[in-house]
Each structure stands twice: as C-alpha cells, then as structure tokens.
Design a protein around this motif. Structure first.
Motif, PDB file in Angstrom:
ATOM      1  N   SER A  11      32.447  46.274  31.108  1.00  9.74           N
ATOM      2  CA  SER A  11      33.008  47.622  31.090  1.00  9.74           C
ATOM      3  C   SER A  11      34.535  47.546  31.077  1.00  9.74           C
ATOM      4  CB  SER A  11      32.549  48.408  32.312  1.00  9.74           C
ATOM      5  OG  SER A  11      33.160  47.899  33.478  1.00  9.74           O
ATOM      6  N   PHE A  12      35.152  48.658  30.766  1.00 11.88           N
ATOM      7  CA  PHE A  12      36.602  48.731  30.774  1.00 11.88           C
ATOM      8  C   PHE A  12      37.121  48.498  32.190  1.00 11.88           C
ATOM      9  CE2 PHE A  12      40.634  51.255  30.674  1.00 11.88           C
ATOM     10  CZ  PHE A  12      41.324  50.390  29.831  1.00 11.88           C
ATOM     11  N   GLU A  13      36.375  48.995  33.169  1.00 12.58           N
ATOM     12  CA  GLU A  13      36.739  48.777  34.564  1.00 12.58           C
ATOM     13  C   GLU A  13      36.741  47.287  34.898  1.00 12.58           C
ATOM     14  OE1 GLU A  13      34.563  49.859  38.580  1.00 12.58           O
ATOM     15  OE2 GLU A  13      35.364  51.657  37.598  1.00 12.58           O
ATOM     16  N   ASP A  14      35.741  46.569  34.409  1.00  7.60           N
ATOM     17  CA  ASP A  14      35.696  45.115  34.612  1.00  7.60           C
ATOM     18  C   ASP A  14      36.908  44.444  33.972  1.00  7.60           C
ATOM     19  OD1 ASP A  14      33.291  45.247  35.987  1.00  7.60           O
ATOM     20  OD2 ASP A  14      32.083  44.859  34.196  1.00  7.60           O
ATOM     21  N   TYR A  15      37.263  44.895  32.790  1.00 12.24           N
ATOM     22  CA  TYR A  15      38.430  44.343  32.096  1.00 12.24           C
ATOM     23  C   TYR A  15      39.703  44.550  32.916  1.00 12.24           C
ATOM     24  CZ  TYR A  15      42.293  44.013  28.808  1.00 12.24           C
ATOM     25  OH  TYR A  15      43.486  43.696  28.214  1.00 12.24           O
ATOM     26  N   LEU A  16      39.889  45.777  33.411  1.00  9.49           N
ATOM     27  CA  LEU A  16      41.080  46.062  34.213  1.00  9.49           C
ATOM     28  C   LEU A  16      41.090  45.228  35.488  1.00  9.49           C
ATOM     29  CD1 LEU A  16      41.316  49.936  33.834  1.00  9.49           C
ATOM     30  CD2 LEU A  16      42.763  48.224  32.743  1.00  9.49           C
ATOM     31  N   ARG A  17      39.920  45.042  36.090  1.00 11.81           N
ATOM     32  CA  ARG A  17      39.817  44.218  37.302  1.00 11.81           C
ATOM     33  C   ARG A  17      40.223  42.781  36.978  1.00 11.81           C
ATOM     34  NH1 ARG A  17      34.929  45.531  38.566  1.00 11.81           N
ATOM     35  NH2 ARG A  17      35.504  47.211  39.963  1.00 11.81           N
ATOM     36  N   GLU A  18      39.749  42.261  35.869  1.00 11.57           N
ATOM     37  CA  GLU A  18      40.093  40.895  35.458  1.00 11.57           C
ATOM     38  C   GLU A  18      41.590  40.750  35.209  1.00 11.57           C
ATOM     39  OE1 GLU A  18      37.721  40.023  32.036  1.00 11.57           O
ATOM     40  OE2 GLU A  18      35.845  40.122  33.157  1.00 11.57           O
ATOM     41  N   GLN A  19      42.204  41.798  34.684  1.00  8.98           N
ATOM     42  CA  GLN A  19      43.636  41.769  34.399  1.00  8.98           C
ATOM     43  C   GLN A  19      44.476  41.999  35.653  1.00  8.98           C
ATOM     44  OE1 GLN A  19      44.870  40.949  31.313  1.00  8.98           O
ATOM     45  NE2 GLN A  19      42.700  40.559  30.954  1.00  8.98           N
ATOM     46  N   GLY A  20      43.829  42.410  36.737  1.00  6.96           N
ATOM     47  CA  GLY A  20      44.535  42.672  37.986  1.00  6.96           C
ATOM     48  C   GLY A  20      45.249  44.011  38.003  1.00  6.96           C
TER      49      GLY A  20
END
Length: 95
Positions: A11-20
C-alpha cells in the motif's frame, strides 16, 4: 465470469513507512483537512477572518497560520480554540 483481482504490491502507507515519512505525511494531511473544515465552517457561519480572529482572541496573522494547509506546526490548543469559536469541538483519536 469476472475474475476478481487481489491487491498487487504494498500500500501507499507501507511505502511511506518504508521511506520514513509516514508520520510527517500523515500530520500534513490531517492539518490540511482541519484547515479545510475550519474554512468551510467559517463560510457556513458567514464569518470573516477578522471576526473569527476576534472570537478566538488572537490576531488575524495567527488565524492565517491556522488556516494555512501547509503549516502543520499549529498547537493543539489553538486548533481547539478555533473549533470552539465556531461552536464546534475538535476530536482526535488513536486508531
């Protein structure tokens, strides 16, 4: 028959989490929504910025910072005061 497809990838949320950047992005999004809701409520009440600032016992420049969707450095007490000036309340919850 139509074949149902599941979600592919994260998900986009997962992506943002990975990017910090999930926390910062979420804070900015919440502030944008609150600023929009305050502007809409002011329009509904036919309340000018000057009148709103008076009701909040603050300056118009402080109100401009509250209504600026890009400014996510507003204190919680200020947002509560803005909501109360409009006869509303601010609700924040952990989910």
């Amino acid at each position: 028959m139509v074949e149902e497809r599941g979600r592919v990838g994260s998900s986009f949320e997962d992506y943002l989490r990975e990017q910090g950047t999930l926390g910062k992005t979420t804070a900015a999004a919440v502030k944008r929504v609150i600023a929009w809701q305050l502007k809409e409520a002011m329009a509904t009440e036919r309340l000018s910025k000057n009148a709103m600032a008076r009701k909040m016992n603050t300056s118009r420049s402080q109100l401009d910072r509250v209504l600026d969707p890009g400014n996510d450095r507003i204190q919680l007490a200020t947002l509560i005061g803005a909501a109360e000036a409009l006869g509303r309340r601010l609700r924040i919850e952990l989910v």
